[in-house]
Design a protein around this motif. Structure first.
Motif, PDB file in Angstrom:
ATOM      1  N   LEU A 118       0.828  -1.204   0.000  1.00 44.17           N
ATOM      2  CA  LEU A 118       0.000   0.000   0.000  1.00 44.17           C
ATOM      3  C   LEU A 118       0.863   1.255   0.000  1.00 44.17           C
ATOM      4  N   GLN A 119       2.001   1.203   0.669  1.00 43.97           N
ATOM      5  CA  GLN A 119       2.897   2.360   0.663  1.00 43.97           C
ATOM      6  C   GLN A 119       3.559   2.556  -0.696  1.00 43.97           C
ATOM      7  N   ARG A 120       3.775   1.452  -1.421  1.00 43.96           N
ATOM      8  CA  ARG A 120       4.424   1.565  -2.729  1.00 43.96           C
ATOM      9  C   ARG A 120       3.472   2.015  -3.826  1.00 43.96           C
ATOM     10  N   LYS A 327      -9.978 -10.465  -1.217  1.00 37.17           N
ATOM     11  CA  LYS A 327      -9.866  -9.009  -1.185  1.00 37.17           C
ATOM     12  C   LYS A 327      -8.403  -8.583  -1.026  1.00 37.17           C
ATOM     13  N   LEU A 328      -7.688  -9.254  -0.137  1.00 34.88           N
ATOM     14  CA  LEU A 328      -6.286  -8.895   0.082  1.00 34.88           C
ATOM     15  C   LEU A 328      -5.443  -9.213  -1.145  1.00 34.88           C
ATOM     16  N   ALA A 329      -5.751 -10.345  -1.795  1.00 37.23           N
ATOM     17  CA  ALA A 329      -5.011 -10.702  -3.006  1.00 37.23           C
ATOM     18  C   ALA A 329      -5.235  -9.668  -4.097  1.00 37.23           C
ATOM     19  N   ALA A 330      -6.469  -9.127  -4.166  1.00 38.53           N
ATOM     20  CA  ALA A 330      -6.757  -8.101  -5.168  1.00 38.53           C
ATOM     21  C   ALA A 330      -5.930  -6.843  -4.916  1.00 38.53           C
ATOM     22  N   VAL A 331      -5.759  -6.471  -3.648  1.00 36.24           N
ATOM     23  CA  VAL A 331      -4.932  -5.301  -3.320  1.00 36.24           C
ATOM     24  C   VAL A 331      -3.477  -5.562  -3.688  1.00 36.24           C
ATOM     25  N   GLU A 334      -2.602  -5.279  -7.296  1.00 38.32           N
ATOM     26  CA  GLU A 334      -2.676  -3.946  -7.892  1.00 38.32           C
ATOM     27  C   GLU A 334      -1.260  -3.474  -8.247  1.00 38.32           C
ATOM     28  N   PRO A 335      -0.966  -3.263  -9.526  1.00 35.52           N
ATOM     29  CA  PRO A 335       0.394  -2.850  -9.891  1.00 35.52           C
ATOM     30  C   PRO A 335       0.619  -1.379  -9.584  1.00 35.52           C
ATOM     31  N   PRO A 336       1.804  -1.006  -9.116  1.00 35.75           N
ATOM     32  CA  PRO A 336       2.096   0.420  -8.921  1.00 35.75           C
ATOM     33  C   PRO A 336       2.084   1.147 -10.260  1.00 35.75           C
ATOM     34  N   ALA A 337       1.293   2.214 -10.334  1.00 35.30           N
ATOM     35  CA  ALA A 337       1.240   3.001 -11.576  1.00 35.30           C
ATOM     36  C   ALA A 337       2.567   3.698 -11.814  1.00 35.30           C
TER      37      ALA A 337
END
Length: 594
Positions: A118-120, A327-331, A334-337
């Protein structure tokens, strides 16, 4: 109001994307892979526990059929029963201790992964993924997985092993009685399959609805000042009642499924036991089987149907944890833009030269914010960006800070594309101070040192003094050791802004971006900062976005923006003499001071 409620309620879905299931399985595999040896040991302990548990009824059979009337055999059976009981206790205890260690290690790894990821993730992700939803992922969803690892999983596996073991033992003990028992299997299988499908949907729905409750709760209390200032309490109450009602209905539906499944299993089990007792008693009376066999058969039947009843509750926990893992796997998927380059270009000592080469940007593909832009800013130059709201000033600044990447073109620092720089090098070279002036819980000194954690107390104080914050900080109850409290609530808006300035100055970047950074300062504070800004910005490249033209006056160069384009470019005095948009803005500002 109805639209508001519908927007909240409409964000929950009953069915997951199939790719989420695949991603969740991969995530689970990666979490368990480092613990393969411990998991193998757990499997051995679980099998041993199941084996020792299955010997009890058989020993009862031996005691009845062989021990009655033969004391040595009865004593031996009693001793073996005690040994089996102790072995079951020991293996159970060892299993729980080891599974607890593995479960906590897995949860620790999962929380760490989610938090770090989440920080990345880029600013764009956090702008569309609300803080409430993030909190739901790290609290409610992880808690559901914790509930599974805290004992429900081993109970679920042990119950399944018991069912399979007992089925095999029943067939071996007495085939006719086993066939009578197996007559209920088709109904059991149909009922279990129905419950599996229905509960999967029901518990996925509960995960979605509780997430909406948490999101609304966090957003309402996070913006409590605006809620109370604009008297939004009643509307928030209605929205909360709607999402909370959805969660209540989803939970009730899930509980109704349990209330149907568990009693149905119990009823089938009791009917089967009654049939077996009747038929088995008839066979005993006719000498076709022994009393001990019938007693063991009935004991095994209890071990068969009791786990079947418990499976409903265990399966509920499994379904809830599965939905949470999706849900956690979906987060995590999520690739960093704004991705870290695979092979970054080193940047030893940044000078601060910025080059925009045909840079374009759009938050949405069909809505360009910056058309092709060519711009050169030499190192050490202070550039002010002015223009109406929506002109593209902040977007340009966010591209320089690499909160976003250009959709086309190249933005370079000292000739190196920002996309080729390592994250650490980029953040050391470019620092942005925003209007938000966010402070963390802790002391004033801690918040200033956030710009350079290795800084000494003397360096922290020097940075504060340079921007004119030292006087008010020393006047605080504990000086630099004063706790600023949540989000710097102990300080005024202007004081928070000065601390944010000190933090940025201590970081000593090659490029400093000030995005409406003086908007929270009163006139005396702003005047105090002006001289400090002139001194500190003299040796670095600076982009200054401000509506107050008093801040713009310290710039070497002014860029007037409109519609994402630069329509005027030059020194402030030259633009005023030339007439045009900046001259008009400057005249309006001067008139506002009268």
């Amino acid at each position: 109001m109805a639209l508001d409620v519908q927007r909240w309620r409409g964000t929950a879905t009953d069915e997951p994307d199939p790719t989420q299931r695949i991603a969740s399985r991969r995530l689970l595999g990666s979490l368990l892979r480092p613990h393969r040896a411990a998991i193998a040991g757990l499997v051995v302990l679980l099998l041993t526990q199941n084996l020792t548990g299955m010997t009890g009824p058989y020993l009862v059979k031996l005691g009845i059929d062989r021990g009655i009337g033969h004391p040595p055999t009865l004593v031996l059976v009693t001793v073996l029963f005690a040994v089996a009981t102790l072995a079951e206790f020991g293996t159970r205890r060892a299993f729980l201790a080891m599974s607890g260690r593995v479960g906590n290690a897995v949860l620790f790894d999962l929380r760490t992964r989610v938090y770090n990821h989440l920080q990345r993730l880029s600013i764009g992700f956090h702008e569309r993924f609300t803080s409430g939803r993030v909190i739901a992922r790290l609290t409610s969803d992880v808690d559901n997985i914790a509930e599974l690892t805290d004992g429900a999983l081993d109970d679920l596996v042990l119950a399944a092993l018991s069912v399979l073991s007992v089925a095999g033992i029943l067939l071996w003990l007495d085939l006719p009685l086993a066939l009578v028992t197996l007559a209920s299997f088709p109904l059991l299988l149909w009922l279990s399959r129905w419950f599996q499908r229905a509960s999967a949907r029901a518990y996925r729905r509960t995960r979605e609805t509780i997430a909406l409750v948490i999101i609304h709760f966090v957003e309402s209390l996070g913006g409590i000042r605006a809620v109370q200032a604009f008297r939004r309490e009643r509307r928030n109450d209605e929205i909360f009642a709607a999402v909370n009602g959805d969660y209540r209905r989803a939970s009730l539906h899930a509980q109704r499924l349990v209330a149907t499944y568990s009693p149905a299993i119990k009823m089938i089990g009791n009917v089967s036991i009654a049939v077996v007792l009747t038929y088995g008693g008839w066979r005993v009376l006719h000498g076709e089987t022994e009393v001990g066999v019938l007693a063991a058969f009935l004991l095994y039947l209890r071990r068969f149907y009791e786990p079947m009843q418990e499976l409903s509750q265990f399966y509920n926990t499994l379904q809830s944890a599965t939905a949470a893992l999706e849900k956690l796997a979906a987060v995590l998927a999520e690739p960093p833009a704004v991705a870290e380059p695979p092979v970054p270009t080193p940047l030893t000592a940044a000078r601060g030269e910025l080059t925009f080469d045909a840079v374009e940007f759009a938050y949405k593909a069909d809505r360009p914010v910056l058309p092709p832009l060519d711009l050169y800013i030499p190192a050490g130059q202070t550039v002010a960006l002015v223009g109406a709201t929506g002109a593209g000033k902040s977007t340009l600044a966010k591209l320089v800070a690499r909160f976003y990447d250009p959709t086309a073109g190249t933005l370079a620092l000292d000739g190196v594309d920002l996309r080729c720089l390592a994250e650490d090098d980029l953040r050391r070279a470019i620092v942005m101070v925003t209007q938000e002036n966010y402070l963390f819980s802790g002391t004033v000194a801690d918040n200033i040192a956030f710009g350079r954690p290795a800084a000494t107390r003397a360096e922290v104080q020097a940075a504060a003094a340079a921007i004119g914050a030292d006087t008010f900080i020393r006047a605080l109850p504990d000086g630099y050791d004063t706790d600023v409290r949540k989000r710097g609530g102990r300080l005024s808006a202007g004081q928070r802004q000065l601390v944010a300035f000190a933090r940025a100055f201590l970081a000593d970047p090659a490029v400093l971006i000030l995005d409406e950074a003086t908007s929270s300062l009163d006139i005396p504070s702003e005047r105090l900062v002006q001289q400090a800004l002139r001194t500190i910005l003299a040796t670095r490249t600076a982009l200054v976005i401000a509506h107050r033209l008093s801040t713009v006056e310290i710039a070497d160069r002014v860029l007037v923006m409109s519609g994402g384009r630069i329509v005027e470019d030059g020194p402030p005095a030259a633009l005023i003499d030339r007439g045009g948009r900046y001259a008009d803005l400057h005249a309006q500002w001067r008139d506002s001071l009268l």
